[in-house]
Design a protein around this motif. Sequence first.
Motif, PDB file in Angstrom:
ATOM      1  N   PHE A  97      30.237  36.234  39.855  1.00 18.97           N
ATOM      2  CA  PHE A  97      30.522  36.989  39.157  1.00 18.97           C
ATOM      3  C   PHE A  97      31.627  38.225  39.563  1.00 18.97           C
ATOM      4  O   PHE A  97      31.964  38.148  40.684  1.00 18.97           O
ATOM      5  CB  PHE A  97      29.265  38.116  38.694  1.00 18.97           C
ATOM      6  CG  PHE A  97      28.705  38.908  39.713  1.00 18.97           C
ATOM      7  CD1 PHE A  97      28.942  40.140  39.806  1.00 18.97           C
ATOM      8  CD2 PHE A  97      27.898  38.111  40.896  1.00 18.97           C
ATOM      9  CE1 PHE A  97      28.576  40.896  40.995  1.00 18.97           C
ATOM     10  CE2 PHE A  97      27.610  38.885  41.997  1.00 18.97           C
ATOM     11  CZ  PHE A  97      27.795  40.340  42.076  1.00 18.97           C
ATOM     12  N   ILE A  98      32.298  38.849  38.571  1.00 22.46           N
ATOM     13  CA  ILE A  98      33.146  39.809  38.985  1.00 22.46           C
ATOM     14  C   ILE A  98      32.791  41.351  38.725  1.00 22.46           C
ATOM     15  O   ILE A  98      31.903  41.612  37.659  1.00 22.46           O
ATOM     16  CB  ILE A  98      34.511  39.463  38.374  1.00 22.46           C
ATOM     17  CG1 ILE A  98      35.771  40.413  38.934  1.00 22.46           C
ATOM     18  CG2 ILE A  98      34.343  39.888  36.900  1.00 22.46           C
ATOM     19  CD1 ILE A  98      36.958  39.899  38.412  1.00 22.46           C
ATOM     20  N   LEU A  99      33.224  42.447  39.373  1.00 23.39           N
ATOM     21  CA  LEU A  99      32.959  43.606  39.107  1.00 23.39           C
ATOM     22  C   LEU A  99      34.129  44.501  38.574  1.00 23.39           C
ATOM     23  O   LEU A  99      35.352  44.030  39.179  1.00 23.39           O
ATOM     24  CB  LEU A  99      32.677  43.981  40.435  1.00 23.39           C
ATOM     25  CG  LEU A  99      32.140  45.635  40.542  1.00 23.39           C
ATOM     26  CD1 LEU A  99      30.769  45.715  39.745  1.00 23.39           C
ATOM     27  CD2 LEU A  99      31.868  46.394  41.885  1.00 23.39           C
ATOM     28  N   ALA A 100      33.949  44.848  37.248  1.00 30.57           N
ATOM     29  CA  ALA A 100      35.301  45.471  36.631  1.00 30.57           C
ATOM     30  C   ALA A 100      35.029  46.723  35.815  1.00 30.57           C
ATOM     31  O   ALA A 100      34.068  46.941  35.421  1.00 30.57           O
ATOM     32  CB  ALA A 100      35.571  44.125  35.476  1.00 30.57           C
ATOM     33  N   GLY A 101      36.180  47.359  35.663  1.00 28.00           N
ATOM     34  CA  GLY A 101      35.987  48.549  34.845  1.00 28.00           C
ATOM     35  C   GLY A 101      35.904  48.275  33.399  1.00 28.00           C
ATOM     36  O   GLY A 101      36.249  47.012  32.853  1.00 28.00           O
ATOM     37  N   ARG A 102      35.118  48.928  32.907  1.00 28.64           N
ATOM     38  CA  ARG A 102      34.639  48.432  31.291  1.00 28.64           C
ATOM     39  C   ARG A 102      35.682  48.407  30.406  1.00 28.64           C
ATOM     40  O   ARG A 102      35.705  48.020  29.292  1.00 28.64           O
ATOM     41  CB  ARG A 102      33.649  49.620  30.832  1.00 28.64           C
ATOM     42  CG  ARG A 102      32.980  48.975  29.441  1.00 28.64           C
ATOM     43  CD  ARG A 102      32.330  47.789  29.790  1.00 28.64           C
ATOM     44  NE  ARG A 102      31.862  47.241  28.311  1.00 28.64           N
ATOM     45  CZ  ARG A 102      32.676  46.620  27.629  1.00 28.64           C
ATOM     46  NH1 ARG A 102      33.970  46.349  27.627  1.00 28.64           N
ATOM     47  NH2 ARG A 102      32.052  46.188  26.320  1.00 28.64           N
ATOM     48  N   PHE A 152      33.197  38.126  43.039  1.00 26.48           N
ATOM     49  CA  PHE A 152      34.311  37.245  43.798  1.00 26.48           C
ATOM     50  C   PHE A 152      35.400  38.126  43.532  1.00 26.48           C
ATOM     51  O   PHE A 152      36.614  37.796  44.304  1.00 26.48           O
ATOM     52  CB  PHE A 152      34.673  35.893  43.056  1.00 26.48           C
ATOM     53  CG  PHE A 152      34.796  35.770  41.572  1.00 26.48           C
ATOM     54  CD1 PHE A 152      36.091  35.987  41.281  1.00 26.48           C
ATOM     55  CD2 PHE A 152      33.785  35.464  40.903  1.00 26.48           C
ATOM     56  CE1 PHE A 152      36.509  35.903  39.811  1.00 26.48           C
ATOM     57  CE2 PHE A 152      34.159  35.699  39.341  1.00 26.48           C
ATOM     58  CZ  PHE A 152      35.476  35.737  38.835  1.00 26.48           C
ATOM     59  N   ALA A 153      35.683  39.300  42.963  1.00 25.04           N
ATOM     60  CA  ALA A 153      36.556  40.184  43.087  1.00 25.04           C
ATOM     61  C   ALA A 153      36.318  41.396  42.460  1.00 25.04           C
ATOM     62  O   ALA A 153      35.175  41.770  41.701  1.00 25.04           O
ATOM     63  CB  ALA A 153      38.106  39.684  42.258  1.00 25.04           C
ATOM     64  N   VAL A 154      36.975  42.394  42.594  1.00 21.67           N
ATOM     65  CA  VAL A 154      36.544  43.652  41.846  1.00 21.67           C
ATOM     66  C   VAL A 154      38.295  43.935  41.215  1.00 21.67           C
ATOM     67  O   VAL A 154      39.327  43.531  41.596  1.00 21.67           O
ATOM     68  CB  VAL A 154      36.851  45.098  42.765  1.00 21.67           C
ATOM     69  CG1 VAL A 154      36.912  46.476  42.029  1.00 21.67           C
ATOM     70  CG2 VAL A 154      35.513  44.871  43.497  1.00 21.67           C
ATOM     71  N   TYR A 155      38.062  44.290  39.813  1.00 18.06           N
ATOM     72  CA  TYR A 155      38.925  44.429  38.951  1.00 18.06           C
ATOM     73  C   TYR A 155      38.986  45.461  38.043  1.00 18.06           C
ATOM     74  O   TYR A 155      38.178  46.044  37.611  1.00 18.06           O
ATOM     75  CB  TYR A 155      38.703  43.239  37.701  1.00 18.06           C
ATOM     76  CG  TYR A 155      39.716  42.885  36.774  1.00 18.06           C
ATOM     77  CD1 TYR A 155      40.913  42.076  36.715  1.00 18.06           C
ATOM     78  CD2 TYR A 155      39.690  43.803  35.588  1.00 18.06           C
ATOM     79  CE1 TYR A 155      41.624  41.817  35.727  1.00 18.06           C
ATOM     80  CE2 TYR A 155      40.633  43.595  34.437  1.00 18.06           C
ATOM     81  CZ  TYR A 155      41.465  42.734  34.742  1.00 18.06           C
ATOM     82  OH  TYR A 155      42.517  42.478  33.542  1.00 18.06           O
ATOM     83  N   ILE A 156      40.376  46.223  38.070  1.00 17.60           N
ATOM     84  CA  ILE A 156      40.508  47.557  37.476  1.00 17.60           C
ATOM     85  C   ILE A 156      41.719  47.675  36.643  1.00 17.60           C
ATOM     86  O   ILE A 156      42.466  46.678  36.875  1.00 17.60           O
ATOM     87  CB  ILE A 156      40.462  48.734  38.560  1.00 17.60           C
ATOM     88  CG1 ILE A 156      41.802  48.499  39.438  1.00 17.60           C
ATOM     89  CG2 ILE A 156      39.172  48.875  39.061  1.00 17.60           C
ATOM     90  CD1 ILE A 156      42.039  49.796  40.466  1.00 17.60           C
ATOM     91  N   THR A 157      41.710  48.336  35.590  1.00 14.67           N
ATOM     92  CA  THR A 157      42.963  48.574  34.856  1.00 14.67           C
ATOM     93  C   THR A 157      43.561  49.901  35.054  1.00 14.67           C
ATOM     94  O   THR A 157      43.076  50.840  35.041  1.00 14.67           O
ATOM     95  CB  THR A 157      42.596  48.509  33.348  1.00 14.67           C
ATOM     96  OG1 THR A 157      41.862  47.325  33.047  1.00 14.67           O
ATOM     97  CG2 THR A 157      43.834  48.754  32.481  1.00 14.67           C
ATOM     98  N   SER A 158      44.982  49.968  35.789  1.00 14.84           N
ATOM     99  CA  SER A 158      45.493  50.911  35.973  1.00 14.84           C
ATOM    100  C   SER A 158      47.036  51.061  36.008  1.00 14.84           C
ATOM    101  O   SER A 158      47.517  49.888  36.868  1.00 14.84           O
ATOM    102  CB  SER A 158      45.029  51.613  37.601  1.00 14.84           C
ATOM    103  OG  SER A 158      45.786  52.586  37.975  1.00 14.84           O
TER     104      SER A 158
END
Length: 234
Positions: A97-102, A152-158
């Motif tokens: 799974f990945i950790l991500a901004g909504r 497996f990663a952290v994902y953000i939108t910036s």
Amino acid sequence: TPIFDFVQNYIKSNTARLHMPGHKGVSFLGCEAFDITEIMGADELYAPGGIIKKSEENATHLFGTSKTIYSAGGSSQSINAMLYLAYLRADKTNRPFILAGRNAHKSFIYALAKLDADVQWLYPEATDSICSCIVTAKQVEDKLNSLKNKPFAVYITSPDYLGGICDIPSISKVCKSHNIPLIVDNAHGSYLKFCNKDMHPISLGADMCCDSAHKTLPVLTGGGYLHIANDDKY
């Protein structure tokens, strides 16, 4: 400018265009003469060995990355690639799974569906818009510390869709302490490399990011970049 030079020379040669596209270089909108297909010498985007390879090497130097690759599908294509590259390094003992901004773009959801991977969302601590999702380093740290299994990663939108920018250096520091790659959707921030203060995600510590050059740079629709900070890892 290897690609531009090649196309300019091709235009000047007045060669009969017995190839795609159908407009044959005849001007209607003004850019048709520059619109060519994979003719001899024009190279191949997915296996570059000539002018595209040289141009990508120039872009790699310009952005200060380990590797910069062109995308003809904007950031959506690059998001698919980034998630796949990170997924390859995932521990498959448990369901990845990945950790991500909504506020992730729908292409992110499609990429996870193709990988058959899950997501755990990070919600903004305070916002008055569904388009804004400023993720903090503390949020990421607290969430990672609470998890039994690591993403497996952290994902953000910036930047986000209202121009909000996350504290990428601090988030990167947290991710590195947990040995987890940080992926940034920088679709709306191609120009950040060229500000008075370099604010590009790769310069600030991201492991991978994508730029939609066609959004904020003078690039035709679909033109984008995939940036990798450390090519040895991916």
